[in-house]
Design a protein around this motif. Structure first.
Motif, PDB file in Angstrom:
ATOM      1  N   LYS A 101      21.037  43.213 -38.468  1.00 41.50           N
ATOM      2  CA  LYS A 101      20.731  41.904 -39.052  1.00 41.50           C
ATOM      3  C   LYS A 101      21.934  40.967 -39.005  1.00 41.50           C
ATOM      4  O   LYS A 101      22.378  40.412 -40.006  1.00 41.50           O
ATOM      5  CB  LYS A 101      20.231  42.072 -40.497  1.00 41.50           C
ATOM      6  CG  LYS A 101      18.993  42.945 -40.615  1.00 41.50           C
ATOM      7  CD  LYS A 101      17.809  42.326 -39.887  1.00 41.50           C
ATOM      8  CE  LYS A 101      16.541  43.126 -40.085  1.00 41.50           C
ATOM      9  NZ  LYS A 101      16.543  44.390 -39.316  1.00 41.50           N
ATOM     10  N   TRP A 102      22.460  40.759 -37.797  1.00 40.76           N
ATOM     11  CA  TRP A 102      23.568  39.842 -37.609  1.00 40.76           C
ATOM     12  C   TRP A 102      23.068  38.397 -37.604  1.00 40.76           C
ATOM     13  O   TRP A 102      21.877  38.132 -37.485  1.00 40.76           O
ATOM     14  CB  TRP A 102      24.257  40.123 -36.279  1.00 40.76           C
ATOM     15  CG  TRP A 102      24.859  41.483 -36.179  1.00 40.76           C
ATOM     16  CD1 TRP A 102      24.215  42.665 -35.950  1.00 40.76           C
ATOM     17  CD2 TRP A 102      26.237  41.826 -36.318  1.00 40.76           C
ATOM     18  NE1 TRP A 102      25.099  43.712 -35.916  1.00 40.76           N
ATOM     19  CE2 TRP A 102      26.352  43.226 -36.140  1.00 40.76           C
ATOM     20  CE3 TRP A 102      27.396  41.080 -36.550  1.00 40.76           C
ATOM     21  CZ2 TRP A 102      27.569  43.891 -36.192  1.00 40.76           C
ATOM     22  CZ3 TRP A 102      28.612  41.746 -36.593  1.00 40.76           C
ATOM     23  CH2 TRP A 102      28.692  43.125 -36.432  1.00 40.76           C
ATOM     24  N   THR A 103      24.007  37.463 -37.711  1.00 31.42           N
ATOM     25  CA  THR A 103      23.646  36.056 -37.524  1.00 31.42           C
ATOM     26  C   THR A 103      24.028  35.641 -36.117  1.00 31.42           C
ATOM     27  O   THR A 103      25.043  36.093 -35.570  1.00 31.42           O
ATOM     28  CB  THR A 103      24.384  35.152 -38.529  1.00 31.42           C
ATOM     29  OG1 THR A 103      25.793  35.369 -38.422  1.00 31.42           O
ATOM     30  CG2 THR A 103      23.925  35.445 -39.951  1.00 31.42           C
ATOM     31  N   THR A 160      22.817  28.144 -37.055  1.00 31.50           N
ATOM     32  CA  THR A 160      23.036  29.555 -37.364  1.00 31.50           C
ATOM     33  C   THR A 160      21.727  30.162 -37.847  1.00 31.50           C
ATOM     34  O   THR A 160      21.089  29.628 -38.761  1.00 31.50           O
ATOM     35  CB  THR A 160      24.123  29.715 -38.433  1.00 31.50           C
ATOM     36  OG1 THR A 160      25.323  29.095 -37.960  1.00 31.50           O
ATOM     37  CG2 THR A 160      24.402  31.174 -38.715  1.00 31.50           C
ATOM     38  N   ILE A 161      21.342  31.289 -37.238  1.00 34.35           N
ATOM     39  CA  ILE A 161      20.022  31.871 -37.476  1.00 34.35           C
ATOM     40  C   ILE A 161      20.194  33.376 -37.666  1.00 34.35           C
ATOM     41  O   ILE A 161      21.011  34.017 -37.000  1.00 34.35           O
ATOM     42  CB  ILE A 161      19.087  31.618 -36.268  1.00 34.35           C
ATOM     43  CG1 ILE A 161      19.133  30.143 -35.867  1.00 34.35           C
ATOM     44  CG2 ILE A 161      17.655  32.048 -36.586  1.00 34.35           C
ATOM     45  CD1 ILE A 161      18.585  29.880 -34.481  1.00 34.35           C
ATOM     46  N   LEU A 162      19.412  33.973 -38.573  1.00 37.58           N
ATOM     47  CA  LEU A 162      19.374  35.428 -38.681  1.00 37.58           C
ATOM     48  C   LEU A 162      18.639  35.988 -37.469  1.00 37.58           C
ATOM     49  O   LEU A 162      17.560  35.514 -37.116  1.00 37.58           O
ATOM     50  CB  LEU A 162      18.665  35.848 -39.964  1.00 37.58           C
ATOM     51  CG  LEU A 162      19.429  35.635 -41.268  1.00 37.58           C
ATOM     52  CD1 LEU A 162      18.539  35.979 -42.461  1.00 37.58           C
ATOM     53  CD2 LEU A 162      20.686  36.480 -41.300  1.00 37.58           C
ATOM     54  N   GLU A 163      19.213  37.001 -36.843  1.00 33.33           N
ATOM     55  CA  GLU A 163      18.654  37.486 -35.590  1.00 33.33           C
ATOM     56  C   GLU A 163      17.247  38.054 -35.742  1.00 33.33           C
ATOM     57  O   GLU A 163      16.480  38.057 -34.792  1.00 33.33           O
ATOM     58  CB  GLU A 163      19.578  38.523 -34.956  1.00 33.33           C
ATOM     59  CG  GLU A 163      19.669  39.837 -35.709  1.00 33.33           C
ATOM     60  CD  GLU A 163      20.493  40.882 -34.953  1.00 33.33           C
ATOM     61  OE1 GLU A 163      21.280  40.502 -34.068  1.00 33.33           O
ATOM     62  OE2 GLU A 163      20.338  42.071 -35.255  1.00 33.33           O
ATOM     63  N   ASN A 212      14.884  36.745 -37.048  1.00 31.75           N
ATOM     64  CA  ASN A 212      13.916  35.652 -36.921  1.00 31.75           C
ATOM     65  C   ASN A 212      13.632  35.288 -35.465  1.00 31.75           C
ATOM     66  O   ASN A 212      12.777  34.450 -35.195  1.00 31.75           O
ATOM     67  CB  ASN A 212      14.424  34.400 -37.654  1.00 31.75           C
ATOM     68  CG  ASN A 212      14.474  34.603 -39.159  1.00 31.75           C
ATOM     69  OD1 ASN A 212      13.636  35.300 -39.728  1.00 31.75           O
ATOM     70  ND2 ASN A 212      15.467  34.009 -39.801  1.00 31.75           N
ATOM     71  N   TYR A 255      21.659  38.476 -26.936  1.00 33.86           N
ATOM     72  CA  TYR A 255      22.085  37.155 -27.411  1.00 33.86           C
ATOM     73  C   TYR A 255      22.239  36.203 -26.234  1.00 33.86           C
ATOM     74  O   TYR A 255      21.701  35.094 -26.229  1.00 33.86           O
ATOM     75  CB  TYR A 255      23.436  37.273 -28.127  1.00 33.86           C
ATOM     76  CG  TYR A 255      23.373  37.692 -29.577  1.00 33.86           C
ATOM     77  CD1 TYR A 255      22.441  38.625 -30.031  1.00 33.86           C
ATOM     78  CD2 TYR A 255      24.261  37.164 -30.502  1.00 33.86           C
ATOM     79  CE1 TYR A 255      22.401  39.017 -31.344  1.00 33.86           C
ATOM     80  CE2 TYR A 255      24.231  37.550 -31.837  1.00 33.86           C
ATOM     81  CZ  TYR A 255      23.305  38.470 -32.256  1.00 33.86           C
ATOM     82  OH  TYR A 255      23.264  38.841 -33.566  1.00 33.86           O
ATOM     83  N   TYR A 314      21.931  32.399 -26.870  1.00 35.34           N
ATOM     84  CA  TYR A 314      22.655  32.328 -28.138  1.00 35.34           C
ATOM     85  C   TYR A 314      24.069  32.898 -27.965  1.00 35.34           C
ATOM     86  O   TYR A 314      24.418  33.465 -26.940  1.00 35.34           O
ATOM     87  CB  TYR A 314      21.927  33.135 -29.219  1.00 35.34           C
ATOM     88  CG  TYR A 314      20.543  32.622 -29.538  1.00 35.34           C
ATOM     89  CD1 TYR A 314      20.356  31.642 -30.507  1.00 35.34           C
ATOM     90  CD2 TYR A 314      19.420  33.106 -28.868  1.00 35.34           C
ATOM     91  CE1 TYR A 314      19.089  31.163 -30.804  1.00 35.34           C
ATOM     92  CE2 TYR A 314      18.154  32.632 -29.154  1.00 35.34           C
ATOM     93  CZ  TYR A 314      17.995  31.667 -30.128  1.00 35.34           C
ATOM     94  OH  TYR A 314      16.741  31.191 -30.415  1.00 35.34           O
ATOM     95  N   GLY A 344      27.550  34.240 -30.962  1.00 34.24           N
ATOM     96  CA  GLY A 344      27.743  34.615 -32.363  1.00 34.24           C
ATOM     97  C   GLY A 344      29.160  35.077 -32.632  1.00 34.24           C
ATOM     98  O   GLY A 344      30.084  34.809 -31.849  1.00 34.24           O
TER      99      GLY A 344
END
Length: 286
Positions: free
Chosen positions: A30-32, A83-86, A88, A131, A136, A138
């Motif tokens: 649960k990375w961002t 910035t989004i929680l992965e 999602n 990613y 994306y 991070g």
């Protein structure tokens, strides 16, 4: 989210002798992740560099390093990060983990001899390729289409440790020694390539009027410096009076006076390459 699993078995094999074997695993989830809405991978241009010829570099000597990218002049400096929680974003998941097996042996022998020893065999990995594949980046992940080092797994690392002690009964003197050996740090050789060198394969000068571009000649966890081993000794005198007891001791750290490097210069200067790989911190003296 930080997860840990472990299991171990402890078994007495003979009187006063036992073996313990354990397995451990840790991983983060649960990375961002970050998305710059003002550019896409199409706004980056590829380039490559050639590593210097130097036998000290080993596998990195003279090779071509590609999958390097530079943002276009038109999009340089344009940033609007989200910035989004992965969890999602379907299909995007960073896997970062460590796992190892440790083996320990304990023995209490006749005459007050105590021996303990063991080893840890471990490996670790980090995979954030999804990613990049989905546009994306991070924490610790560069912006752009480069997949260089997006999936790395360390070779199996070994760490050894041992302890022995003996009490001389007639004079109540205890002698003991501890030995440890752990892996050395990973090698890095960062070169500042001039803009003119980058332009040879990029087809233009780097964006933002950059005079140099930093490139590490080694892949992540590709090569390592020598292991770090140390031996510590202790001599103690047991003193008793009445119901009380004291232990007066002398400790000798790094008894062999090893000068093994603990950290090293990771900058490879094209004008003074001899400085690369020299220790910046060695083990403290005896």
């Amino acid at each position: 989210m930080d997860w840990q699993l472990r299991a171990s078995v402890h078994r007495e094999i003979l009187s006063g002798r036992s073996v313990e074997v354990g397995w451990h695993k840790r991983w983060a989830d649960k990375w961002t992740l970050v998305k710059n809405t003002l550019n896409s991978h199409a706004d980056f241009d590829p380039y490559s560099v050639t590593a210097p010829t130097d036998p000290r570099l080993g596998v990195a000597s003279s090779r071509v390093i590609d999958d390097l990218w530079n943002i276009s002049q038109a999009k340089f400096g344009q940033v609007n990060n989200q910035t989004i929680l992965e969890n999602n974003i379907p299909g995007v998941n960073r896997r970062n983990w460590w796992q190892g097996v440790d083996v320990n042996v304990n023995a209490r022998l006749a005459g007050g001899i105590i021996l303990r020893g063991g080893a840890v065999f471990s490996t670790a990995g980090d995979d954030w390729c999804t990613y990049i594949e989905n546009g994306y980046y991070g924490t610790g992940i560069p912006e752009g289409p480069s997949l260089r080092n997006c999936n790395t797994v360390t070779p199996i690392q070994q760490e050894y440790k041992g302890l022995g002690s003996y009490t001389i009964p007639k004079i109540a003197v205890q002698v003991a020694g501890t030995f440890t050996s752990r892996p050395g740090p990973g090698k890095a050789a960062t070169v500042q390539y001039p803009a003119s060198e980058i332009a040879k394969t990029l087809g233009r000068l780097p964006s933002g009027n950059a005079q140099t571009i930093s490139v590490n000649l080694f892949e992540t966890n590709e090569d390592f410096y020598p292991s770090i081993a140390t031996l510590d000794l202790r001599v103690g005198k047991l003193i008793r009076w009445g119901r009380m007891r004291a232990n007066l001791g002398i400790d000798v750290y790094n008894a062999l006076n090893s000068s093994t490097g603990q950290t090293y210069n990771g900058t490879y200067s094209l004008t003074n390459p001899a400085l690369w790989g020299t220790p910046t911190l060695i083990m403290p003296a005896r």
